[in-house]
Design a protein around this motif. Structure first.
Motif, PDB file in Angstrom:
ATOM      1  N   THR A   1       1.100  -1.170   0.218  1.00  0.00           N
ATOM      2  CA  THR A   1      -0.183   0.134   0.146  1.00  0.00           C
ATOM      3  C   THR A   1       1.094   1.487  -0.048  1.00  0.00           C
ATOM      4  OG1 THR A   1      -1.549  -1.267   0.910  1.00  0.00           O
ATOM      5  CG2 THR A   1      -1.727   1.376   1.226  1.00  0.00           C
ATOM      6  N   TYR A   2       1.811   1.413   0.747  1.00  0.00           N
ATOM      7  CA  TYR A   2       2.801   2.365   0.495  1.00  0.00           C
ATOM      8  C   TYR A   2       3.603   2.272  -0.857  1.00  0.00           C
ATOM      9  CZ  TYR A   2       2.508   2.057   5.772  1.00  0.00           C
ATOM     10  OH  TYR A   2       2.026   1.908   7.455  1.00  0.00           O
ATOM     11  N   VAL A   3       4.469   1.728  -1.304  1.00  0.00           N
ATOM     12  CA  VAL A   3       4.360   1.518  -2.545  1.00  0.00           C
ATOM     13  C   VAL A   3       3.428   1.870  -3.688  1.00  0.00           C
ATOM     14  CG1 VAL A   3       5.588   0.183  -4.451  1.00  0.00           C
ATOM     15  CG2 VAL A   3       6.485  -0.240  -1.883  1.00  0.00           C
ATOM     16  N   SER A   4       2.616   1.618  -3.609  1.00  0.00           N
ATOM     17  CA  SER A   4       1.084   2.135  -4.692  1.00  0.00           C
ATOM     18  C   SER A   4       0.843   3.953  -4.652  1.00  0.00           C
ATOM     19  CB  SER A   4       0.460   1.612  -4.142  1.00  0.00           C
ATOM     20  OG  SER A   4       0.884   0.134  -4.447  1.00  0.00           O
ATOM     21  N   ALA A   5       0.869   4.140  -2.995  1.00  0.00           N
ATOM     22  CA  ALA A   5       0.720   5.789  -2.725  1.00  0.00           C
ATOM     23  C   ALA A   5       2.462   6.406  -2.958  1.00  0.00           C
ATOM     24  CB  ALA A   5       0.130   5.818  -1.047  1.00  0.00           C
ATOM     25  N   LEU A   6       2.800   5.876  -3.040  1.00  0.00           N
ATOM     26  CA  LEU A   6       4.578   6.464  -3.183  1.00  0.00           C
ATOM     27  C   LEU A   6       3.948   6.865  -4.987  1.00  0.00           C
ATOM     28  CD1 LEU A   6       6.973   7.600  -2.770  1.00  0.00           C
ATOM     29  CD2 LEU A   6       7.668   5.544  -3.384  1.00  0.00           C
ATOM     30  N   LEU A   7       4.170   5.455  -5.531  1.00  0.00           N
ATOM     31  CA  LEU A   7       3.868   5.419  -7.096  1.00  0.00           C
ATOM     32  C   LEU A   7       2.573   6.834  -7.497  1.00  0.00           C
ATOM     33  CD1 LEU A   7       4.788   4.376 -10.027  1.00  0.00           C
ATOM     34  CD2 LEU A   7       3.487   2.265  -9.315  1.00  0.00           C
ATOM     35  N   ALA A   8       1.226   6.480  -6.938  1.00  0.00           N
ATOM     36  CA  ALA A   8       0.180   7.172  -7.539  1.00  0.00           C
ATOM     37  C   ALA A   8       1.140   9.073  -7.266  1.00  0.00           C
ATOM     38  CB  ALA A   8      -0.735   7.165  -6.501  1.00  0.00           C
ATOM     39  N   GLY A   9       2.068   9.753  -5.990  1.00  0.00           N
ATOM     40  CA  GLY A   9       2.353   9.998  -5.236  1.00  0.00           C
ATOM     41  C   GLY A   9       2.911  10.725  -6.764  1.00  0.00           C
ATOM     42  N   THR A  10       4.164   9.743  -7.030  1.00  0.00           N
ATOM     43  CA  THR A  10       4.643  10.557  -8.318  1.00  0.00           C
ATOM     44  C   THR A  10       4.385  10.129  -9.559  1.00  0.00           C
ATOM     45  OG1 THR A  10       6.636   9.011  -6.860  1.00  0.00           O
ATOM     46  CG2 THR A  10       7.196   9.582  -8.891  1.00  0.00           C
ATOM     47  N   VAL A  11       3.742   9.736 -10.203  1.00  0.00           N
ATOM     48  CA  VAL A  11       3.013  10.138 -10.990  1.00  0.00           C
ATOM     49  C   VAL A  11       2.046  11.350 -10.728  1.00  0.00           C
ATOM     50  CG1 VAL A  11       0.848   9.231 -12.292  1.00  0.00           C
ATOM     51  CG2 VAL A  11       2.424   7.541 -11.329  1.00  0.00           C
ATOM     52  N   VAL A  12       2.069  11.955  -9.847  1.00  0.00           N
ATOM     53  CA  VAL A  12       1.282  13.148  -9.840  1.00  0.00           C
ATOM     54  C   VAL A  12       1.981  14.361  -9.981  1.00  0.00           C
ATOM     55  CG1 VAL A  12      -0.408  14.913  -8.035  1.00  0.00           C
ATOM     56  CG2 VAL A  12      -0.817  12.077  -8.390  1.00  0.00           C
ATOM     57  N   LEU A  13       2.846  13.709  -9.611  1.00  0.00           N
ATOM     58  CA  LEU A  13       3.544  15.099  -9.462  1.00  0.00           C
ATOM     59  C   LEU A  13       4.419  15.222 -10.890  1.00  0.00           C
ATOM     60  CD1 LEU A  13       5.446  13.871  -5.889  1.00  0.00           C
ATOM     61  CD2 LEU A  13       4.361  15.767  -6.740  1.00  0.00           C
ATOM     62  N   VAL A  14       4.890  14.496 -11.673  1.00  0.00           N
ATOM     63  CA  VAL A  14       4.857  14.125 -13.148  1.00  0.00           C
ATOM     64  C   VAL A  14       3.523  14.752 -13.508  1.00  0.00           C
ATOM     65  CG1 VAL A  14       5.886  12.756 -14.690  1.00  0.00           C
ATOM     66  CG2 VAL A  14       6.851  12.391 -12.956  1.00  0.00           C
ATOM     67  N   VAL A  15       2.673  14.624 -14.102  1.00  0.00           N
ATOM     68  CA  VAL A  15       1.774  15.110 -14.313  1.00  0.00           C
ATOM     69  C   VAL A  15       1.298  16.593 -14.193  1.00  0.00           C
ATOM     70  CG1 VAL A  15      -0.718  15.199 -14.585  1.00  0.00           C
ATOM     71  CG2 VAL A  15      -0.005  13.282 -14.556  1.00  0.00           C
ATOM     72  N   ALA A  16       1.501  16.581 -13.079  1.00  0.00           N
ATOM     73  CA  ALA A  16       1.390  18.276 -12.188  1.00  0.00           C
ATOM     74  C   ALA A  16       2.513  18.756 -13.173  1.00  0.00           C
ATOM     75  CB  ALA A  16       1.838  18.214 -11.551  1.00  0.00           C
ATOM     76  N   ALA A  17       4.003  18.536 -12.735  1.00  0.00           N
ATOM     77  CA  ALA A  17       5.141  18.834 -13.639  1.00  0.00           C
ATOM     78  C   ALA A  17       5.100  19.270 -15.002  1.00  0.00           C
ATOM     79  CB  ALA A  17       6.548  18.962 -13.559  1.00  0.00           C
ATOM     80  N   LEU A  18       4.154  18.167 -16.165  1.00  0.00           N
ATOM     81  CA  LEU A  18       4.097  18.778 -17.645  1.00  0.00           C
ATOM     82  C   LEU A  18       3.218  19.550 -17.329  1.00  0.00           C
ATOM     83  CD1 LEU A  18       4.338  14.668 -18.620  1.00  0.00           C
ATOM     84  CD2 LEU A  18       5.652  16.044 -18.374  1.00  0.00           C
ATOM     85  N   VAL A  19       2.244  19.931 -16.744  1.00  0.00           N
ATOM     86  CA  VAL A  19       1.435  20.562 -17.348  1.00  0.00           C
ATOM     87  C   VAL A  19       1.732  22.444 -16.999  1.00  0.00           C
ATOM     88  CG1 VAL A  19      -0.931  21.454 -15.840  1.00  0.00           C
ATOM     89  CG2 VAL A  19      -0.702  19.577 -16.677  1.00  0.00           C
ATOM     90  N   VAL A  20       2.692  22.366 -15.485  1.00  0.00           N
ATOM     91  CA  VAL A  20       2.943  23.607 -16.040  1.00  0.00           C
ATOM     92  C   VAL A  20       3.748  23.519 -16.311  1.00  0.00           C
ATOM     93  CG1 VAL A  20       4.920  24.291 -14.226  1.00  0.00           C
ATOM     94  CG2 VAL A  20       3.347  23.557 -13.107  1.00  0.00           C
ATOM     95  N   ALA A  21       5.559  23.041 -17.425  1.00  0.00           N
ATOM     96  CA  ALA A  21       5.949  23.244 -17.700  1.00  0.00           C
ATOM     97  C   ALA A  21       5.303  23.475 -19.640  1.00  0.00           C
ATOM     98  CB  ALA A  21       7.040  21.881 -18.648  1.00  0.00           C
ATOM     99  N   THR A  22       4.149  22.399 -19.803  1.00  0.00           N
ATOM    100  CA  THR A  22       3.159  22.984 -20.876  1.00  0.00           C
ATOM    101  C   THR A  22       2.859  24.149 -21.217  1.00  0.00           C
ATOM    102  OG1 THR A  22       2.636  20.561 -21.251  1.00  0.00           O
ATOM    103  CG2 THR A  22       1.573  22.203 -22.455  1.00  0.00           C
ATOM    104  N   GLY A  23       2.599  24.857 -20.284  1.00  0.00           N
ATOM    105  CA  GLY A  23       1.469  25.837 -19.633  1.00  0.00           C
ATOM    106  C   GLY A  23       2.564  27.166 -20.034  1.00  0.00           C
ATOM    107  N   ALA A  24       3.850  27.092 -19.398  1.00  0.00           N
ATOM    108  CA  ALA A  24       5.101  28.126 -19.348  1.00  0.00           C
ATOM    109  C   ALA A  24       5.508  28.177 -20.721  1.00  0.00           C
ATOM    110  CB  ALA A  24       6.120  27.983 -18.825  1.00  0.00           C
TER     111      ALA A  24
END
Length: 664
Positions: free
Chosen positions: A641-664
């Motif tokens: 459960t902890y690894v899944s949560a870590l993976l999900a958090g990583t995906v969220v952070l990557v997606v957020a970073a891509l959205v920010v980069a695309t917007g820039a």
């Protein structure tokens, strides 16, 4: 030994007896009675020796300063004048009689050791008040008596009546002690000392800046301690304690302390005409009101309690007209016959099988069963009614004579209004006193109430004491009034013709009218007899009293709850009887003015605390509690459960970073 050494031993011996009694009461029960009686008896003997050595001469003063206390020193001081010497003898005599009497009265009481020790401590405190030459040391004895009365009145603490009475006595007297303490500090501040002699010198020199204010503050404490209007309501309820305690409080300690204090500092009160008028009005209301209340009571001890309040009113009335000799003279004679009245009432309680709660009109055939109590109580009631030649006649007439002297303008610096107030109230009270004394005698010894079982002969320690106290009740006044002026201020204490004829005349009228009313009501009661009563098992006097207090009914059976028609007090008072029996509803007034507002305020504070303050506190803690619950749910302990949560958090952070980069 020197007189000073003997005087120090007088309060010290009962104190040591009390300490030893508390320490050895359970471990060495055989020593309890000797430790109760012998130190008090020795103190009485030494007090008598001090009085003989003093002989009415100049005061004995001694002082030592134990430690510096600042600008106003507190000293361990003695001041023994004629007043102190004789009052100490009275205290020692009554306390000794009470201790001897109690060995029989409370012979089967399991708490007798603590009772006897507290009586000794009570005696020691009063003797300290009497002999003290420093107001702060006097205050120590004053307050010790207050706590002793709390424990002794509440001796039967299992009963709600005794618990309530002890608490009431403590709180009402403390209510007066607060302004009393302020007055003491103000007085010492003006005089620069707590020493009584220096204070009196300051008063004589006009050095007290606010005599009226200080006198009124001190009178509040005196009213509480000596049960004067309006702080008198605790004394009738204090009858829930053992009868010997009532004798001690009413005759020699506690209530006598306030009168004695004013007598000691009378020049201070005399410096204020307003204070004397207030004292006179207080005495008049106390005298007349308590006498009316006594005429309506059916409890023999409550009759005597209201009687004490009224007789103390005579004493404060004498002080209001500037005659402390008459006040202390009446204090001495009253102490003897009032102790006798209460101790005789204890014998009657045992014989009648009732603690006297609604029982005086139910008593029957007691004259033949308790002849010692009958004859001695007759002497005491005649003294109370001020019938010559009994002691109460001479002392009461000295009070009325002093009032007449002030009323006619022959007393310097004493307002005529104070004299007339005390004189009129004193004559009226003489009429009422004879009436309720006669009523008590008729109902107790000639009543036609329910027959109680015979509890056997009273212990000799109880009956002998009655005859000892009967002697001063009969002879003290006639032997003392000519000699006491040498011990006091030299003022004449002899009865005057006018007040003697007036006072004795109204007393005889009161007695005769009451007797006629009793004959009338007895004839009426014969046509409507009370119901039968059931037998009560044999018990000692203290046990009977405690059980009757607990049940709030006559201890010897079930009687009709309707008022006894043979009571002459109902006929004499008419519609006033109901109000007088309730003490003119003073307690109800206090309840409405003070108790209920305080209870309402306490309820409001409790509501605000629970419903407002607690709501905010609980609300402030709710959010952290919810967050903590959410975090606690996330801590499952499962690695996947902890690894899944870590993976999900990583995906969220990557997606957020891509959205920010695309917007820039």
């Amino acid at each position: 030994m020197t007189t000073t050494t003997l005087a120090v031993l007088v309060p010290l011996l009962p104190f040591l007896g009390a300490a030893a009694g508390l320490l050895l009461g359970r471990t060495a029960p055989g020593f309890v009675r000797p430790l109760a009686v012998l130190p008090t008896l020795a103190a009485f003997a030494l007090a008598a020796l001090v009085a003989v050595r003093h002989g009415g001469d100049s005061p004995v003063d001694a002082a030592t300063q134990l430690t510096p206390t600042g600008s106003v020193p507190v000293e361990l001081a003695l001041h023994i004048d004629g007043f102190a010497a004789l009052v100490a003898v009275l205290v020692g005599l009554v306390a000794t009689c009470v201790q001897i009497y109690s060995t029989g009265y409370l012979r089967d009481d399991p708490r007798y050791p603590s009772y006897a020790a507290l009586v000794s401590l009570f005696t020691s405190a009063m003797l300290l008040v009497v002999y003290s030459g420093d107001l702060m040391v006097l205050l120590v004895g004053w307050e010790i008596m207050g706590i002793c009365s709390y424990f002794l009145v509440g001796h039967y603490w299992e009963t709600p009546q005794a618990r309530a009475a002890s608490l009431k006595a403590f709180l009402v007297t403390k209510l007066g002690d607060v302004p009393f303490l302020i007055g003491l500090f103000a007085l010492a501040g003006d005089a620069g000392s707590f020493r009584i002699t220096r204070i009196l010198d300051t008063v004589a020199g006009g050095g007290v800046d606010h005599p009226t204010l200080i006198a009124l503050l001190l009178l509040a404490g005196v009213a509480g301690k000596s049960a004067q209007f309006p702080l008198h309501t605790w004394l009738p309820d204090a009858m829930a304690g053992p009868t010997p305690v009532s004798a001690l409080i009413h005759a020699a300690t506690m209530v006598a302390a306030g009168v004695y204090f004013v007598a000691r500092l009378l020049p201070l009160f005399a410096a204020s005409s307003a204070a004397l008028v207030v004292l006179a009005v207080m005495a008049a209301l106390t005298m007349a009101g308590s006498a009316l209340a006594a005429l309506a009571q059916d409890d023999i001890k409550r009759v005597l309690a209201y009687s004490t309040i009224g007789q103390l009113g005579y004493m404060t009335g004498a002080l209001a007209v500037g005659d402390r000799g008459a006040a202390v003279f009446h204090l001495l004679s009253h102490g003897a016959f009032k102790a006798l009245l209460f101790l005789a009432a204890g014998v009657i309680i045992h014989a009648a099988g009732t603690n006297s709660l609604a029982a005086m009109s139910r008593m029957s055939h007691l004259r033949a069963r308790v002849p010692d109590a009958f004859w001695t109580m007759t002497v005491a009631l005649l003294a109370l009614a001020a019938i010559p030649p009994f002691s109460g006649f001479f002392s009461k007439e000295s009070v009325l004579g002093a009032a007449e002297h002030a009323a006619t303008g022959h007393a310097e610096h004493i307002p005529g209004a104070a004299g007339w107030t005390v004189l009129v109230a004193g004559v009226l009270t003489a009429l009422l006193t004879a009436a309720y004394a006669t009523r008590l005698w008729l109902l107790a010894f000639h009543g036609k109430g329910a027959e109680a079982p015979d509890h056997g002969r009273q212990p000799r320690t109880m009956t002998v004491v009655l005859w000892v106290l009967a002697v001063p009740s009969l002879a003290l006044g006639a032997l003392a009034y000519g000699r006491l002026p040498d011990w006091f201020d030299g003022d004449d204490l002899a009865p005057t013709l006018t007040t003697s004829v007036l006072g004795t005349g109204v007393a005889l009228i009161g007695a005769l009218v009451t007797y006629a009313a009793w004959r009338h009501t007895t004839a009426a009661a014969a046509r409507a007899p009370l119901g039968a009563v059931a037998a009560h098992p044999e018990a000692d006097a203290a046990t009977v009293e405690a059980e009757a207090i607990a049940s709030h009914t006559p201890a010897y059976g079930n009687v009709a709850s309707a008022p006894d028609p043979a009571d002459p007090g109902r006929l004499l008072l008419g519609p006033l009887h109901r109000h007088a029996a309730a003490g003119f509803h003073i307690d109800a007034v206090y309840t409405a003015l003070f108790v209920r507002p305080v209870q309402a305020g306490a309820s409001l504070v409790r509501f605000l605390d629970r419903e407002v303050v607690d709501t905010y506190v609980h609300g402030a803690g709710a959010l952290p509690r919810l967050l903590g619950a959410a975090v606690r749910r996330a801590q499952t302990g499962n690695v996947q459960t902890y690894v899944s949560a870590l993976l999900a958090g990583t995906v969220v952070l990557v997606v957020a970073a891509l959205v920010v980069a695309t917007g820039a």
